[in-house]
Design a protein around this motif. Structure first.
Motif, PDB file in Angstrom:
ATOM      1  N   SER A  86      38.478 -28.431  -9.484  1.00  0.00           N
ATOM      2  CA  SER A  86      37.958 -27.316  -8.615  1.00  0.00           C
ATOM      3  C   SER A  86      38.944 -26.194  -8.494  1.00  0.00           C
ATOM      4  O   SER A  86      40.048 -26.380  -8.543  1.00  0.00           O
ATOM      5  CB  SER A  86      37.537 -27.656  -7.167  1.00  0.00           C
ATOM      6  N   TYR A 109      29.157 -30.815 -15.639  1.00  0.00           N
ATOM      7  CA  TYR A 109      28.559 -30.975 -14.363  1.00  0.00           C
ATOM      8  C   TYR A 109      29.124 -29.803 -13.492  1.00  0.00           C
ATOM      9  O   TYR A 109      30.488 -29.777 -13.524  1.00  0.00           O
ATOM     10  CB  TYR A 109      28.599 -32.451 -13.810  1.00  0.00           C
ATOM     11  N   TYR A 110      28.552 -29.260 -12.698  1.00  0.00           N
ATOM     12  CA  TYR A 110      29.342 -28.070 -12.001  1.00  0.00           C
ATOM     13  C   TYR A 110      28.456 -27.881 -10.613  1.00  0.00           C
ATOM     14  O   TYR A 110      27.352 -28.219 -10.421  1.00  0.00           O
ATOM     15  CB  TYR A 110      29.427 -26.624 -12.636  1.00  0.00           C
ATOM     16  N   ARG A 111      29.235 -27.319  -9.644  1.00  0.00           N
ATOM     17  CA  ARG A 111      28.670 -26.792  -8.465  1.00  0.00           C
ATOM     18  C   ARG A 111      29.502 -25.566  -8.144  1.00  0.00           C
ATOM     19  O   ARG A 111      30.612 -25.348  -8.116  1.00  0.00           O
ATOM     20  CB  ARG A 111      29.078 -27.852  -7.409  1.00  0.00           C
ATOM     21  N   ASN A 112      28.601 -24.651  -7.980  1.00  0.00           N
ATOM     22  CA  ASN A 112      29.259 -23.293  -7.642  1.00  0.00           C
ATOM     23  C   ASN A 112      29.084 -22.861  -6.145  1.00  0.00           C
ATOM     24  O   ASN A 112      27.709 -22.540  -5.667  1.00  0.00           O
ATOM     25  CB  ASN A 112      28.498 -22.082  -8.659  1.00  0.00           C
ATOM     26  N   THR A 113      30.165 -22.663  -5.384  1.00  0.00           N
ATOM     27  CA  THR A 113      29.900 -22.298  -4.005  1.00  0.00           C
ATOM     28  C   THR A 113      30.796 -20.977  -3.788  1.00  0.00           C
ATOM     29  O   THR A 113      30.878 -20.726  -2.618  1.00  0.00           O
ATOM     30  CB  THR A 113      30.700 -23.460  -2.893  1.00  0.00           C
ATOM     31  N   ASP A 142      24.672 -23.420  -3.842  1.00  0.00           N
ATOM     32  CA  ASP A 142      25.390 -24.847  -3.869  1.00  0.00           C
ATOM     33  C   ASP A 142      24.846 -26.191  -4.469  1.00  0.00           C
ATOM     34  O   ASP A 142      25.388 -27.180  -4.248  1.00  0.00           O
ATOM     35  CB  ASP A 142      25.540 -25.023  -2.101  1.00  0.00           C
ATOM     36  N   GLU A 143      23.921 -25.829  -5.022  1.00  0.00           N
ATOM     37  CA  GLU A 143      23.197 -26.934  -5.821  1.00  0.00           C
ATOM     38  C   GLU A 143      23.903 -27.244  -7.137  1.00  0.00           C
ATOM     39  O   GLU A 143      24.523 -26.593  -7.873  1.00  0.00           O
ATOM     40  CB  GLU A 143      21.667 -26.676  -6.449  1.00  0.00           C
ATOM     41  N   PRO A 144      24.103 -28.683  -7.317  1.00  0.00           N
ATOM     42  CA  PRO A 144      24.700 -28.904  -8.596  1.00  0.00           C
ATOM     43  C   PRO A 144      23.903 -28.798  -9.856  1.00  0.00           C
ATOM     44  O   PRO A 144      22.667 -28.817  -9.597  1.00  0.00           O
ATOM     45  CB  PRO A 144      24.878 -30.816  -8.436  1.00  0.00           C
TER      46      PRO A 144
END
Length: 190
Positions: A86, A109-113, A142-144
């Motif tokens: 992260s 696989y990612y998550r963008n906050t 915020d969704e994966p």
């Protein structure tokens, strides 16, 4: 009125209501009863309701094919993934090399906050300088999600492949926010 007359009238009503109670309770389906000799109609000495004729015996048939329960079996997919990483900018990712049925591909696989849309580039490097690369748009949520390269025929051992994903700000500078690799050492490993 006479009490005796009222008692007789009540008794007659009860006797007459028993067949009605049996009819309301429903018929004796499929010849099943309470196991006590024929159910309410037989107990009261009344004729039983008409029963339907038994179904004709089934004709012998060829053996049925073996039935499977659940979904069809999927081919085994082997994966080699780097650690989850992260950035302080609000991006998390894990990148993998996947192999199944003689084909190899990369997946991140990612998550963008971070609060803004980003660009991602995922590259899979293989033996003899083979490289497959794809660009993915990463939404500002915020969704994966995942970014995946096309599946290519494998050329060599799975260990000879690696994948790298880079997440950057989509502007003229393309400031890099996070790099995630399939063979990256885990944080704290030398």
């Amino acid at each position: 009125m006479n009490l005796r007359l009222i008692g007789i009238g009540a008794g007659v009503l009860i006797i007459l209501s028993l067949p009605l109670a049996g009819a309301i309770a429903g018929p004796d389906f499929a010849g099943q009863d309470d196991g006590k000799g024929g159910g309410l109609f037989k107990t009261l000495g009344l004729s039983e309701p008409a029963r339907t004729a038994p179904a004709p015996a089934a004709r012998p048939a060829a053996p049925a094919a073996t039935e499977r329960s659940g979904p069809a079996e999927q081919p085994r997919t082997d994966s080699r993934c780097g650690p989850e990483v992260s950035s302080p900018h609000g991006v998390e990712a894990q990148t993998c090399v996947l192999v199944a049925e003689g084909r190899t591909w990369g997946r991140s696989y990612y998550r963008n906050t971070s609060g803004r849309a980003l660009d991602a580039v995922l590259a899979v490097m293989g033996p003899a300088g083979r490289t497959v690369q794809i660009a993915c748009a990463v939404g500002a949520g915020d969704e994966p999600g995942l970014c995946e390269t096309p599946k290519e025929d494998s050329a060599g051992e799975p260990e000879s492949y690696s994948a790298v994903a880079e997440f950057a700000v989509p502007d003229d500078e393309g400031r890099l926010l996070l790099r995630s690799g399939s063979n990256s050492p885990a944080p704290g490993d030398g």
